[in-house]
Design a protein around this motif. Sequence first.
Motif, PDB file in Angstrom:
ATOM      1  N   GLY A 201      10.729   6.467  15.296  1.00  0.00           N
ATOM      2  CA  GLY A 201      11.017   5.202  15.956  1.00  0.00           C
ATOM      3  C   GLY A 201      10.812   4.031  15.018  1.00  0.00           C
ATOM      4  N   PHE A 202       9.715   4.084  14.251  1.00  0.00           N
ATOM      5  CA  PHE A 202       9.400   3.080  13.237  1.00  0.00           C
ATOM      6  C   PHE A 202       8.339   3.687  12.341  1.00  0.00           C
ATOM      7  CE2 PHE A 202       6.714  -0.375  11.630  1.00  0.00           C
ATOM      8  CZ  PHE A 202       7.661  -1.238  11.094  1.00  0.00           C
ATOM      9  N   LEU A 203       8.499   3.563  11.033  1.00  0.00           N
ATOM     10  CA  LEU A 203       7.506   4.104  10.106  1.00  0.00           C
ATOM     11  C   LEU A 203       6.534   2.999   9.698  1.00  0.00           C
ATOM     12  CD1 LEU A 203       9.402   6.540   7.706  1.00  0.00           C
ATOM     13  CD2 LEU A 203       7.716   7.098   9.470  1.00  0.00           C
ATOM     14  N   PRO A 204       5.243   3.152   9.981  1.00  0.00           N
ATOM     15  CA  PRO A 204       4.276   2.094   9.682  1.00  0.00           C
ATOM     16  C   PRO A 204       3.696   2.125   8.275  1.00  0.00           C
ATOM     17  CG  PRO A 204       3.202   3.846  10.905  1.00  0.00           C
ATOM     18  CD  PRO A 204       4.656   4.240  10.793  1.00  0.00           C
ATOM     19  N   SER A 205       3.974   3.124   7.491  1.00  0.00           N
ATOM     20  CA  SER A 205       3.361   3.276   6.174  1.00  0.00           C
ATOM     21  C   SER A 205       3.834   2.215   5.183  1.00  0.00           C
ATOM     22  CB  SER A 205       3.675   4.658   5.600  1.00  0.00           C
ATOM     23  OG  SER A 205       3.215   4.774   4.265  1.00  0.00           O
ATOM     24  N   VAL A 206       2.908   1.705   4.367  1.00  0.00           N
ATOM     25  CA  VAL A 206       3.289   0.742   3.325  1.00  0.00           C
ATOM     26  C   VAL A 206       4.022   1.422   2.180  1.00  0.00           C
ATOM     27  CG1 VAL A 206       1.456  -0.925   3.804  1.00  0.00           C
ATOM     28  CG2 VAL A 206       1.038   0.942   2.172  1.00  0.00           C
ATOM     29  N   GLN A 207       4.078   2.734   2.204  1.00  0.00           N
ATOM     30  CA  GLN A 207       4.832   3.447   1.172  1.00  0.00           C
ATOM     31  C   GLN A 207       6.304   3.599   1.547  1.00  0.00           C
ATOM     32  OE1 GLN A 207       2.720   6.557  -1.204  1.00  0.00           O
ATOM     33  NE2 GLN A 207       1.409   6.684   0.593  1.00  0.00           N
ATOM     34  N   TYR A 208       6.666   3.102   2.718  1.00  0.00           N
ATOM     35  CA  TYR A 208       8.061   3.199   3.148  1.00  0.00           C
ATOM     36  C   TYR A 208       8.817   1.926   2.760  1.00  0.00           C
ATOM     37  CZ  TYR A 208      12.166   3.689   6.139  1.00  0.00           C
ATOM     38  OH  TYR A 208      13.456   3.767   6.594  1.00  0.00           O
ATOM     39  N   TYR A 209       9.622   2.026   1.741  1.00  0.00           N
ATOM     40  CA  TYR A 209      10.579   1.008   1.329  1.00  0.00           C
ATOM     41  C   TYR A 209      10.045  -0.426   1.375  1.00  0.00           C
ATOM     42  CZ  TYR A 209      13.722   5.019   1.649  1.00  0.00           C
ATOM     43  OH  TYR A 209      14.308   6.252   1.493  1.00  0.00           O
ATOM     44  N   GLU A 210      10.491  -1.233   2.324  1.00  0.00           N
ATOM     45  CA  GLU A 210      10.156  -2.659   2.330  1.00  0.00           C
ATOM     46  C   GLU A 210       8.870  -3.002   3.079  1.00  0.00           C
ATOM     47  OE1 GLU A 210      11.787  -4.888   0.551  1.00  0.00           O
ATOM     48  OE2 GLU A 210      13.189  -3.348  -0.139  1.00  0.00           O
TER      49      GLU A 210
END
Length: 444
Positions: A201-210
């Motif tokens: 639904g939404f990825l919360p990780s700071v390692q995901y793109y922007e």
Amino acid sequence: MHRRFTPLAAIAAVAALALSACTAGTESAAPLTGRQASQKAAQPQTVELWHGFSADSEVKAFEDAVAAFKTKFPHITVKLTKGVQDDQIIQAIRGGNPPDIASSFTTDNVAQFCKTGMFQDLMPSIQADKVDLNVLPAVVRSYTEYEGKRCVMPLLADAYGLYLNTKLMDGNPAPKTLTELADLAKKLTKRKPNGDIEVAGFLPSVQYYENTPSHLGPMVGGKWYNADGTSAIGSDPAWKQLLKWQKELVDWFGHDKIEKFRKGLGQEWSDDNPFHKGKVAMALDGEWRNAMIKNSGIDLDYTTAPLPVADDKPGLYGSGFVAGTIIGIPKGAKHPEAAWQLIRYLTTETDGLVTLSNALRNVPTTSAALQSPQLAKDANFQTFLDIFSHPKTNTLPAHINSVFNQDTFTTFIQKWEQGKVKDLDAGLAEVDKAINDKLKLAGG
């Protein structure tokens, strides 16, 4: 078209070079002003502009803008060099052979450029030509100057918002609060029988793109620095609010599940981007994603909206993070007067800005350009124009250690996501200490 960003490690190396660059290269005075400048700028001459864009459509955008400039200044010939990055610009300055004009994708080096004198002070020319800087929003003025010195001008801007896959949203409205975002992220997530993520639904990780701290910070109104340049991260409760929200969502997904899913996704700048492929229902991204989706030729029904904000800070809704491309005159430029004429045209005159925005699909940075009937826009692009214009939209202030500070905070958040941080207050205090110790070493 898409924006291109320099990796943090590369920018850090550039910053290290910048510290010694002020003593190298060819010395040059600031551009002449007044009558002398007018006389010199009126002489037939060729100026060289280096920029980082390289795709055919991007290069053509600059060519079209320069062609329009040429009708106003027929005696000035402009030589364009594409695909140039900050490290190449700095090496050229140190070697005494810089271009007359240089453009950079990142604002992270503004403090270095201004403090070391690598880029020339533009204020004498701005004042002589009576250029009203108030045509630029305050947030844009803040990321193009350092300690009162303006050595660059904003070329185009980037604004960040939320992209939503209409089919995957299944009739749900765009979330406006962090609680709504978390609830919807869980509701829209689909898992395989073994618990692996099939659609997020939404990825919360700071390692995901922007999903960088600077892009997420406006959701809670996070403050980076105190007035003296020291870190405000540990003392600002907004960051704790964001990180606690984020960690709860990471734990719901399972950090190992997020990592497995993330590592199997397509490249951010390719047509295999997971939002394009329906693997992520909601994603934080910049305005350029609209053009990427259109140019990819895929049939994707989507909408855009501002980023959700903290439940107790509804006044932030509609705002976001902005930064952008910058342009200036390097130390040692051979034709600074003519260079200034081109910079002034590209950054303050509506025709030049609109020409570039329509081709590059980035946000123009003056009020007149934003309101121009010639500016191409639809509902999804308008979202980002509105975010850019919102009074609470913010940026990452120029700082002499900008890259180090961002990298330090990002590394901490990665450990926080992994469950390796047991005391959040103590961990944020360590982030403050690292940033402040680095500032002391830099003479701050």
